[in-house]
Scaffold this motif. Structure first.
Motif, PDB file in Angstrom:
ATOM      1  N   GLU A 123       0.834  -1.254   0.075  1.00 36.71           N
ATOM      2  CA  GLU A 123      -0.077  -0.122  -0.004  1.00 36.71           C
ATOM      3  C   GLU A 123       0.706   1.256  -0.117  1.00 36.71           C
ATOM      4  OE1 GLU A 123      -3.376   2.245   2.752  1.00 36.71           O
ATOM      5  OE2 GLU A 123      -3.133   0.113   2.862  1.00 36.71           O
ATOM      6  N   LEU A 124       1.884   1.306   0.988  1.00 32.05           N
ATOM      7  CA  LEU A 124       2.860   2.371   0.922  1.00 32.05           C
ATOM      8  C   LEU A 124       3.308   2.563  -0.398  1.00 32.05           C
ATOM      9  CD1 LEU A 124       4.529   2.072   4.329  1.00 32.05           C
ATOM     10  CD2 LEU A 124       2.951   3.850   3.608  1.00 32.05           C
ATOM     11  N   LEU A 125       3.483   1.659  -1.334  1.00 31.97           N
ATOM     12  CA  LEU A 125       4.245   1.787  -2.740  1.00 31.97           C
ATOM     13  C   LEU A 125       3.501   2.046  -3.793  1.00 31.97           C
ATOM     14  CD1 LEU A 125       6.692  -1.419  -2.330  1.00 31.97           C
ATOM     15  CD2 LEU A 125       7.349   1.034  -2.357  1.00 31.97           C
ATOM     16  N   GLY A 126       2.104   1.958  -3.427  1.00 32.98           N
ATOM     17  CA  GLY A 126       1.039   1.953  -4.177  1.00 32.98           C
ATOM     18  C   GLY A 126       0.781   0.866  -5.297  1.00 32.98           C
ATOM     19  N   ALA A 127       1.061  -0.362  -4.826  1.00 32.05           N
ATOM     20  CA  ALA A 127       1.334  -1.407  -5.464  1.00 32.05           C
ATOM     21  C   ALA A 127       0.067  -2.460  -5.299  1.00 32.05           C
ATOM     22  CB  ALA A 127       2.656  -2.182  -5.398  1.00 32.05           C
ATOM     23  N   ASP A 128      -0.227  -3.037  -6.442  1.00 31.00           N
ATOM     24  CA  ASP A 128      -1.371  -4.136  -6.210  1.00 31.00           C
ATOM     25  C   ASP A 128      -0.500  -5.408  -5.991  1.00 31.00           C
ATOM     26  OD1 ASP A 128      -3.346  -5.957  -6.398  1.00 31.00           O
ATOM     27  OD2 ASP A 128      -3.409  -5.633  -8.608  1.00 31.00           O
ATOM     28  N   PRO A 129      -0.758  -6.014  -4.774  1.00 23.64           N
ATOM     29  CA  PRO A 129      -0.234  -7.283  -4.245  1.00 23.64           C
ATOM     30  C   PRO A 129      -0.230  -8.435  -5.437  1.00 23.64           C
ATOM     31  CG  PRO A 129      -1.611  -6.577  -2.432  1.00 23.64           C
ATOM     32  CD  PRO A 129      -2.042  -5.548  -3.795  1.00 23.64           C
ATOM     33  N   GLU A 130      -1.440  -8.358  -6.029  1.00 26.24           N
ATOM     34  CA  GLU A 130      -0.982  -9.442  -7.197  1.00 26.24           C
ATOM     35  C   GLU A 130      -0.107  -9.220  -8.248  1.00 26.24           C
ATOM     36  OE1 GLU A 130      -5.220  -9.603  -8.449  1.00 26.24           O
ATOM     37  OE2 GLU A 130      -5.901 -10.507  -6.974  1.00 26.24           O
ATOM     38  N   ARG A 131       0.532  -7.853  -8.384  1.00 28.23           N
ATOM     39  CA  ARG A 131       1.375  -7.591  -9.313  1.00 28.23           C
ATOM     40  C   ARG A 131       2.740  -7.404  -8.598  1.00 28.23           C
ATOM     41  NH1 ARG A 131       0.476  -6.225 -14.500  1.00 28.23           N
ATOM     42  NH2 ARG A 131       1.869  -4.270 -14.028  1.00 28.23           N
ATOM     43  N   THR A 132       2.948  -7.927  -7.352  1.00 32.92           N
ATOM     44  CA  THR A 132       4.110  -7.456  -6.506  1.00 32.92           C
ATOM     45  C   THR A 132       4.849  -8.762  -6.183  1.00 32.92           C
ATOM     46  OG1 THR A 132       2.782  -5.680  -5.648  1.00 32.92           O
ATOM     47  CG2 THR A 132       4.702  -6.484  -4.215  1.00 32.92           C
ATOM     48  N   ALA A 133       6.213  -8.468  -6.419  1.00 31.46           N
ATOM     49  CA  ALA A 133       6.894  -9.736  -5.784  1.00 31.46           C
ATOM     50  C   ALA A 133       7.264  -9.645  -4.389  1.00 31.46           C
ATOM     51  CB  ALA A 133       8.306  -9.755  -6.864  1.00 31.46           C
TER      52      ALA A 133
END
Length: 187
Positions: A123-133
């Motif tokens: 969330e802090l990175l503004g990233a979708d978990p499904e698209r995150t390593a």
């Protein structure tokens, strides 16, 4: 992978030792759980001041390449010493954010194997978990990343638990993240 006080309690319990809990202000020489935790913290600070911390070369290489490629990067650690260790190792400049023991305590996050800390970093990175390593070094980290719905899980394992990590849901296991550089960041 546990907050300091919980780790002290578990260590004592595993040895059948019972101490009064005491309170957070107990001095390091106090024979309480808090005193022992404070002793551990003082010892760690002495070691950090004398010896510093060195990052694995592959970690520095990978974080630098990920930064250059425009990928966002975070560190998640239950330690309240994370910031100091990242600064001493020179890795803090290669990161966008950190979720550490202080952040976890303030936000009352659950620790691994719950996915709260990884989800907070995404969330802090503004990233979708499904698209995150997610890169983890233990089995509970793999479990937390799976529970959080993260898209790719890399186990970093040096003690022979590679198969267990893969069985729990890791997509890949390496001894050092620098191994990932041979094929580039995208593979």
């Amino acid at each position: 992978g546990r907050p300091r006080l919980e780790g002290v309690r578990e260590l004592l319990g595993s040895r059948g030792i019972s101490l009064d809990v005491g309170d957070a202000g107990d001095p390091p020489e106090a024979e309480t759980v808090h005193g022992l935790a404070n002793h551990k913290q003082a010892a760690l600070q002495t070691i950090l001041a004398r010896q510093g911390v060195a990052a694995f070369g592959g970690s520095r290489q990978y974080l630098s390449a990920a930064r250059h490629a425009g990928l966002r990067r975070a560190v998640v650690s239950v330690s309240e010493n994370t910031g100091a260790m990242l600064d001493l190792s020179g890795l803090s400049l290669l990161l966008d954010t950190t979720v550490d023991g202080e952040v976890m305590r303030a936000a009352k996050m659950r620790i691994l194997p719950e996915p709260d800390t990884f989800l907070a970093a995404a969330e802090l990175l503004g990233a979708d978990p499904e698209r995150t390593a997610v890169f983890v070094h233990d089995l509970v980290g793999v479990s937390a990343a799976v529970a959080g719905g993260f898209g790719y899980i890399v186990g970093v394992e040096r003690s022979g638990r590679e198969a267990a990590m893969l069985d729990l849901g890791a997509d890949r296991v390496v001894r050092d993240v620098g191994e990932l550089m041979a094929r580039g960041l995208a593979t």
